[in-house]
Enzyme design. Structure first.
Site, short mmCIF file in Angstrom:
data_model
loop_
_atom_site.label_atom_id
_atom_site.label_comp_id
_atom_site.label_asym_id
_atom_site.label_seq_id
_atom_site.Cartn_x
_atom_site.Cartn_y
_atom_site.Cartn_z
N ARG A 1 0.85 -1.20 0.00
CA ARG A 1 0.00 0.00 0.00
C ARG A 1 0.89 1.24 0.00
O ARG A 1 1.56 1.55 0.99
CB ARG A 1 -0.93 0.03 1.20
CG ARG A 1 -1.77 1.32 1.25
CD ARG A 1 -2.98 1.24 2.15
NE ARG A 1 -2.66 1.20 3.56
CZ ARG A 1 -3.58 1.34 4.53
NH1 ARG A 1 -4.86 1.50 4.21
NH2 ARG A 1 -3.22 1.27 5.79
N ASP B 1 -3.53 3.17 14.30
CA ASP B 1 -2.73 3.73 13.22
C ASP B 1 -3.28 5.10 12.89
O ASP B 1 -4.11 5.65 13.63
CB ASP B 1 -2.67 2.79 12.01
CG ASP B 1 -4.02 2.61 11.32
OD1 ASP B 1 -5.01 3.29 11.70
OD2 ASP B 1 -4.10 1.79 10.39
#
Length: 541
Positions: A176, A456
């Protein structure tokens, strides 16, 4: 004995690549960024940057429309795409079964453990779980090169050694890159910073695409935070450019797109169509999606959400989002991936751990029963739990045969807010999560366990955006009657350091005061910052 001739000629200094400059350096970066790689970055930037800036401007214009009271909706100009009969390209064999995926940052230990974890897929994340210091980015790229090559190993300070299992026992690697909104400030081309996502993706492809093609393993990518069909089309242009430059067949590089912004949920057919020759699925990026809902409706007093713990996937607007994604994907022959279980095992409290794991089981049962083709977990200990549920209820590699024709979702279903409350614990918890995550991020750590959840950037964004919205929406109160205002926020920030205790035990503990100051600034500002990581990025490296 004859003399041995010595080559005393100086080592040639690489000739600078015109148009590009690197503002940071590591002793070992020359082989990561050889002239051919730099040339790819230059040509890619020049091909993409003007349209990237146009797309970012379009985001700002759309947000101004929402701030003025406008509402997102399905596009009238793309109705033919939504109603047409077409499918995405056939899925590669390596990605037909994705029942459990694990995600995490790109440091060598994480890469090895994730590939060895027993998950079907490991998403190596340069985005929400990586603090994009120059060291982190290049160490991550080198770790992935070693993983693709098969010789990556790591020895911890404790002496414990980590090595990869045989390739047939490893998870399939997906990468990603960062989203369109993030720059890579250390790479400047024609005087402009390069798009962070293009740097991540192109450098990985430059070093690994040929080997992964030969292994029938890609290269494969997850694309984050898209807001429109046009942004998907820009990724298509970038991917095609890289393929042509590297001599790869068109469509060799496959992608999965995260539907993690509210505008994108209204353009899922269109996003699939724009990437139809290479896309293999969409993913319910639930945490960023909640953040995007908050950000989209930041000026809408009738769409304030309760505290994060109450905004679950069973809430009607999130249930509508996930089921519409399943229906859309299966109609087009693509995977509909479920969302993240952020829980981590609670080692010293058996009862609390069982409650947490029960929530994971319920979440994964909901997903597989709804028709999802796979799911995400944040910790290796959750893989057997998720896999057992999907194995029981999904014996085939996927559920493309579950069309979900029963799903009828309107614009209003997707934007109707959930009801609930804001407790003192919820308010103070949002402040704590923001400060602790920011401190760790500023210290170079983008994936942080806090209160037995893996936080996160996406989860921190929920807390940060809710704090801003709560303080800028007059008349809100905690459940104990306390007004939610600047005084409450200031008192909570003031009391937090004592609550945190020994800072040396916290990731980024030395950055707590800096994190408090940044959160204070962002929360009190008249305008909501688009992303937490934009002002924070200026404070690292």
């Amino acid at each position: 004995m004859s003399a041995v001739a010595l080559d005393t000629a100086p080592t040639p200094v690489p000739r600078p690549t015109p148009g590009i400059s690197l503002t940071r350096s590591r002793r070992d970066q020359t082989d990561l960024l050889p002239p051919a790689a730099l040339g790819l970055l230059v040509s890619l930037h020049r091909a993409i940057e003007p349209e990237r800036q146009a797309r970012l401007a379009a985001r700002r214009e759309r947000q101004a429309y929402f701030d003025g009271g406008g509402l997102p909706d399905f596009r009238s100009d793309t109705r033919a795409i939504r109603e047409g009969h077409w499918q995405v390209a056939p899925l590669p064999a390596a990605l037909r079964d994705r029942r459990v995926e694990i995600t995490g940052p790109v440091d060598p230990k994480m890469v090895i453990n994730a590939l060895n974890s027993g998950a079907k897929v490991y998403m190596a994340d340069f985005e929400d779980s990586t603090s994009p210091t120059w060291d982190n980015l290049l160490i991550g790229q080198r770790a992935l090169i070693g993983a693709v090559r098969g010789d990556l190993s790591f020895t911890a300070d404790s002496g414990k050694h980590y090595a990869l299992k045989p390739r047939e026992q490893q998870a399939v690697l997906l990468v990603r890159p960062r989203g369109w909104h993030l720059d890579e400030k250390h790479v400047r081309i024609d005087g402009q910073p390069m798009a962070g996502g293009l740097f991540d993706l192109a450098l990985f492809a430059f070093h690994n695409a040929r080997a992964l093609t030969e292994q029938d393993r890609g290269p494969y990518f997850y694309l984050p935070k898209l807001q429109s069909m046009e942004e998907a089309a820009l990724w298509e242009t970038a991917l095609s450019h890289i393929e042509a430059t590297l001599g790869l067949p068109h469509g060799q590089m496959k992608v999965t797109v995260l539907i993690e912004t509210l505008p994108a949920v209204f353009e899922m057919h269109e996003i699939l169509y724009a990437l139809r020759e290479r896309i293999v699925g969409l993913n319910c990026g639930r945490w960023d999606y909640i953040f995007s809902y908050l950000k989209t409706f930041r000026r809408h007093r009738d769409k304030v959400l309760p505290e994060r713990s109450q905004v679950t996937m069973t809430q009607p607007f999130l249930k509508a989002y996930s089921e519409l994604l399943i229906q859309t994907c299966h109609r087009r022959g693509a995977h509909a991936m479920g969302g993240m279980a952020a829980q981590i095992p609670i080692a010293d409290d058996e009862a609390a751990n069982e409650q947490a794991m029960a929530r994971v089981r319920a979440d994964k049962l909901r997903e597989v029963s709804a028709g999802h083709d796979g799911t995400w977990v944040a910790h290796p200990a959750l893989i057997p739990i998720a896999r057992a549920i999907f194995d029981q209820h999904m014996p085939a590699p996927n559920q493309h045969g579950v069309p979900r024709d029963d799903v009828q979702v309107s614009r209003d279903d997707l934007i109707r807010p959930s009801t609930g409350t804001i407790t003192r614990g919820g308010f103070e918890g949002s402040v704590e999560v923001c400060v602790r995550y920011l401190a760790a991020w500023l210290d170079g750590n983008g994936c942080v366990p806090i209160h037995w959840l893996m936080e996160d950037a996406a989860t921190a964004e929920i807390s940060r955006t809710q704090l801003w919205q709560w303080l800028h929406t007059p008349g809100l109160h905690l459940t104990d009657g306390t007004a939610i205002d600047a005084n409450l926020f200031a008192a909570t920030l003031r009391n937090l350091p004592a609550k945190l205790g020994d800072r040396a035990a916290l990731p980024g503990g030395e950055r707590i005061e800096q994190a408090i100051a940044l959160l204070d600034q962002l929360t009190r500002a008249d305008d909501l910052a688009e992303f937490l990581t934009l002002p924070a990025y200026a404070l690292i490296d």
